[in-house]
Structures are given as C-alpha cells and as structure tokens.
Design a protein around this motif. Structure first.
Motif, short mmCIF file in Angstrom:
data_model
loop_
_atom_site.label_atom_id
_atom_site.label_comp_id
_atom_site.label_asym_id
_atom_site.label_seq_id
_atom_site.Cartn_x
_atom_site.Cartn_y
_atom_site.Cartn_z
N ARG A 1 0.12 8.30 -8.95
CA ARG A 1 0.83 7.62 -7.88
C ARG A 1 -0.03 7.43 -6.64
NH1 ARG A 1 5.54 4.91 -7.75
NH2 ARG A 1 6.55 5.25 -5.79
N THR A 2 -1.13 6.73 -6.77
CA THR A 2 -1.96 6.37 -5.64
C THR A 2 -1.34 5.15 -4.98
OG1 THR A 2 -3.91 7.15 -6.80
CG2 THR A 2 -4.28 5.70 -4.93
N PHE A 3 -1.03 5.25 -3.68
CA PHE A 3 -0.40 4.15 -2.98
C PHE A 3 -1.46 3.24 -2.40
CE2 PHE A 3 2.86 7.41 -2.98
CZ PHE A 3 3.95 6.68 -3.42
N ALA A 4 -1.37 1.95 -2.74
CA ALA A 4 -2.33 0.96 -2.25
C ALA A 4 -1.64 -0.39 -2.20
CB ALA A 4 -3.55 0.88 -3.17
N SER A 5 -2.07 -1.23 -1.27
CA SER A 5 -1.50 -2.57 -1.19
C SER A 5 -1.97 -3.36 -2.41
CB SER A 5 -1.95 -3.25 0.10
OG SER A 5 -3.32 -3.58 0.02
N PRO A 6 -1.23 -4.40 -2.79
CA PRO A 6 -1.64 -5.21 -3.93
C PRO A 6 -3.04 -5.80 -3.76
CG PRO A 6 0.62 -5.70 -3.34
CD PRO A 6 0.09 -4.80 -2.28
N LEU A 7 -3.37 -6.24 -2.55
CA LEU A 7 -4.69 -6.81 -2.31
C LEU A 7 -5.78 -5.74 -2.48
CD1 LEU A 7 -6.45 -9.18 -1.48
CD2 LEU A 7 -6.04 -8.58 0.90
N PRO B 1 -4.04 -14.27 2.14
CA PRO B 1 -3.72 -14.18 0.72
C PRO B 1 -2.24 -14.43 0.49
CG PRO B 1 -4.39 -12.04 1.59
CD PRO B 1 -4.52 -13.04 2.70
N SER B 2 -1.90 -14.95 -0.68
CA SER B 2 -0.52 -15.31 -0.94
C SER B 2 0.32 -14.08 -1.28
CB SER B 2 -0.45 -16.32 -2.09
OG SER B 2 -0.97 -15.72 -3.27
N LEU B 3 1.45 -13.95 -0.62
CA LEU B 3 2.46 -12.93 -0.88
C LEU B 3 1.88 -11.52 -0.94
CD1 LEU B 3 4.70 -14.76 -3.47
CD2 LEU B 3 5.06 -14.53 -1.04
N ASP B 4 1.10 -11.16 0.03
CA ASP B 4 0.58 -9.79 0.10
C ASP B 4 1.54 -8.98 0.95
OD1 ASP B 4 -1.00 -7.57 -0.11
OD2 ASP B 4 -2.36 -8.17 1.50
N TYR B 5 2.45 -8.25 0.29
CA TYR B 5 3.43 -7.47 1.03
C TYR B 5 3.60 -6.11 0.38
CZ TYR B 5 6.63 -8.82 -2.69
OH TYR B 5 7.21 -9.02 -3.89
N VAL B 6 4.21 -5.21 1.11
CA VAL B 6 4.46 -3.87 0.64
C VAL B 6 5.91 -3.54 0.94
CG1 VAL B 6 3.88 -1.44 0.98
CG2 VAL B 6 2.09 -3.17 1.11
N ASP B 7 6.61 -2.96 -0.03
CA ASP B 7 7.98 -2.51 0.18
C ASP B 7 7.95 -1.01 0.48
OD1 ASP B 7 9.50 -4.61 -2.38
OD2 ASP B 7 8.93 -5.02 -0.32
N ILE B 8 8.46 -0.63 1.64
CA ILE B 8 8.47 0.77 2.06
C ILE B 8 9.90 1.28 1.93
CG2 ILE B 8 8.01 2.36 3.94
CD1 ILE B 8 6.14 0.13 5.10
N PRO B 9 10.15 2.24 1.03
CA PRO B 9 11.52 2.74 0.88
C PRO B 9 11.99 3.45 2.14
CG PRO B 9 10.00 3.89 -0.60
CD PRO B 9 9.21 2.88 0.14
N HIS B 10 13.30 3.38 2.39
CA HIS B 10 13.88 4.02 3.57
C HIS B 10 13.93 5.53 3.40
CE1 HIS B 10 14.90 0.24 5.24
NE2 HIS B 10 15.85 -0.05 4.38
N SER B 11 13.59 6.23 4.46
CA SER B 11 13.84 7.67 4.50
C SER B 11 15.23 7.86 5.09
CB SER B 11 12.79 8.36 5.37
OG SER B 11 12.88 7.90 6.70
N GLN B 12 15.78 9.04 4.98
CA GLN B 12 17.12 9.30 5.50
C GLN B 12 17.16 9.08 7.02
OE1 GLN B 12 19.73 9.63 3.63
NE2 GLN B 12 21.09 9.75 5.39
N ILE B 13 16.10 9.49 7.71
CA ILE B 13 16.08 9.33 9.18
C ILE B 13 16.07 7.85 9.57
CG2 ILE B 13 13.57 9.47 9.45
CD1 ILE B 13 16.08 11.08 11.80
#
Length: 172
Positions: free
Chosen positions: A23-29, A81-93
C-alpha cells in the motif's frame, strides 16, 4: 446494508494498483513516471499530503540518480496532464468539522467582506497586450481574462486548493 457498501466503492482512487506493494500511496502521475523509469516506489519518501508520493518526488529521485527527467514528459511541455486527481477518504474529524461548518452556515448569521484593489498595473498590462493583439489581428483581452489566468496560476502553485468535497471523499 449491503447496498451502501457497493455504492461507496467509487471513492477508491487509482493509487494502489497492485496489493503486493504494501500500500504505497502515490498519485497516478507519479506511478506512471515511476513505471516508465523503472523506479521502485518503495525507495521514495513522499512529500505530498499524508506522505503521498507525487511527481516532484519522482523527479527528485531521478535527478539524484543521474537519469534524464525529460524522458517521461514526451514533449508535453507545460500542458496539464489529463485527469490527474487523488481521492482522499474522510477521517472522522473531517466529517464532524464539515457537518458543524454546514450547520453554522445555516443557523448563524454571516456576512461577507469585500476588498478594494488598485489595479493600475493590471490595466497597463492589459492595454499593452491589447495593442499587441490588435496589431496581430487577435481578440481583445478583458480584465476577467487576466483574473482567470491569475487564479489558474495560483491553483498550479497550491493544488490543494483545487479540491471538491463529496459525501465519501475529497477529490483533489
């Protein structure tokens, strides 16, 4: 209850392509650049939000390794770059903060502030650009065009501001 679980699946973003990477977190680009240059993501420390590996981290790694950074760009230059986005899940806070902000916006009186700005230099720039445009047969540039350009440049410098809130995640 099974139905909402299947609805929330779109919130999962592209970062984890193979589960064997721990589970290494990296942007798609950044993943694409690492793949193109045979760079193992496990060797790179991310400097993005929450330790995410971003394009600049890959470029720094390639620069320190002595490899050519221009190779993966394929002559794109300054295009986005086209559609370079990241979805960040919500924390409870974040969920609690959002609900309270929404509640306060609905129930507490609020007001807006305005600022008067001196745009003499902007108007001079606009007149210079318009004289060049008229000489070359182009369209005139409005003040709004210049404001939009400034906003776009600001968003490039601070991409975290270019985010949108959904019920499941923040798309950045």
């Amino acid at each position: 209850m099974v139905q909402p679980a299947s609805v929330s699946e779109p919130k999962i973003s592209k970062p984890s392509q193979s589960p064997s990477e721990d589970r290494t977190f990296a942007s798609p680009l950044a993943r694409k650049m690492a793949e193109d240059n045979n760079v193992p993501l496990s060797k790179i420390k991310g400097t993005g939000p929450e330790g995410r590996i971003v394009k600049a981290d890959i470029e720094d790694y390639l620069a320190s390794s002595g490899k050519d950074v221009a190779k993966p760009s394929k002559g794109v230059g300054t295009q986005v770059p086209s559609l370079d986005y990241v979805d960040i899940p919500h924390s409870q806070i974040r969920k609690v903060t959002a609900s309270r902000l929404s509640f306060s916006k609905q129930t507490i009186p609020h007001y807006y502030l305005t600022v008067d700005t001196c745009v003499d230099k902007l108007m001079d720039l606009r007149s210079q650009l318009n004289s060049l445009q008229e000489a070359s047969g182009g369209k005139r540039i409005s003040v709004n065009d210049l404001v939009i350009k400034a906003a776009a440049l600001a968003l490039r410098k601070v991409p975290q501001c270019n985010s949108s809130w959904t019920d499941e995640y923040i798309r950045q």
